[in-house]
Design an enzyme around this catalytic site. Structure first.
Site, PDB file in Angstrom:
ATOM      1  N   TYR A  18       0.843  -1.202   0.000  1.00 20.04           N
ATOM      2  CA  TYR A  18       0.000   0.000   0.000  1.00 20.04           C
ATOM      3  C   TYR A  18       0.880   1.254   0.000  1.00 20.04           C
ATOM      4  O   TYR A  18       0.619   2.191  -0.751  1.00 20.04           O
ATOM      5  CB  TYR A  18      -0.936  -0.012   1.213  1.00 20.04           C
ATOM      6  N   HIS A  22       1.254   4.172  -3.116  1.00 15.18           N
ATOM      7  CA  HIS A  22       1.003   5.602  -2.896  1.00 15.18           C
ATOM      8  C   HIS A  22       2.251   6.462  -3.048  1.00 15.18           C
ATOM      9  O   HIS A  22       2.159   7.678  -3.038  1.00 15.18           O
ATOM     10  CB  HIS A  22       0.324   5.817  -1.549  1.00 15.18           C
ATOM     11  N   TYR A  41      -4.783  17.286   0.000  1.00 18.63           N
ATOM     12  CA  TYR A  41      -5.157  15.910   0.345  1.00 18.63           C
ATOM     13  C   TYR A  41      -3.918  15.153   0.813  1.00 18.63           C
ATOM     14  O   TYR A  41      -2.912  15.103   0.114  1.00 18.63           O
ATOM     15  CB  TYR A  41      -5.773  15.254  -0.887  1.00 18.63           C
ATOM     16  N   TRP A  76      -8.806   3.061 -10.110  1.00 17.62           N
ATOM     17  CA  TRP A  76      -8.053   3.146  -8.861  1.00 17.62           C
ATOM     18  C   TRP A  76      -8.776   2.422  -7.733  1.00 17.62           C
ATOM     19  O   TRP A  76      -8.163   1.664  -6.972  1.00 17.62           O
ATOM     20  CB  TRP A  76      -7.807   4.613  -8.494  1.00 17.62           C
TER      21      TRP A  76
END
Length: 123
Positions: A18, A22, A41, A76
């Site tokens: 993960y 990212h 964000y 996504w």
């Protein structure tokens, strides 16, 4: 613009991947987020898989709806779904938005004091 904070739970056995995913998000996904009202964000990940996200947006529901209309988001979400235990199959529909209960700047203003700024951030 209001800040939104939300949580999700990443599967502990998928944390390393993960993080890797990212580290270099698809450019079309980055542009879709920007263009649909997701500002400032950020995602924070704890070692047990707790994921905390923050963003600034005029209207979270509208920003989410706009993302639903992008092809990048559908791809996504399908790609990210295996990283989570999700009741409805998609991470973006499973976020748990947290209630803001304290804002230093707001309380300083209410007390008649000026907030301070450090590195461009108001405190």
């Amino acid at each position: 613009m209001p800040r939104v904070c939300f949580t999700l739970q990443v599967r502990p056995d998928r944390l390393a991947e993960y993080r890797t995913r990212h580290a270099a998000v698809w450019p079309e996904m980055l542009r879709a987020l920007r263009d649909t009202g997701w500002h400032d964000y950020q995602l924070f990940l704890r070692d047990d898989g707790l994921l905390v996200g923050t963003l600034v947006t005029d209207d979270l529901a509208a920003a989410q709806a706009a993302m639903d209309n992008t092809t990048a988001n559908a791809r996504w979400q399908a790609d990210m779904a295996p990283f989570f235990e999700l009741p409805d199959g998609r991470p973006d529909r499973s976020v748990r938005v947290l209630e803001l209960i304290f804002d230093l700047g707001d309380q300083l203003a209410a007390a008649g004091d000026e907030p301070t700024t450090t590195n461009g951030a108001t405190q």
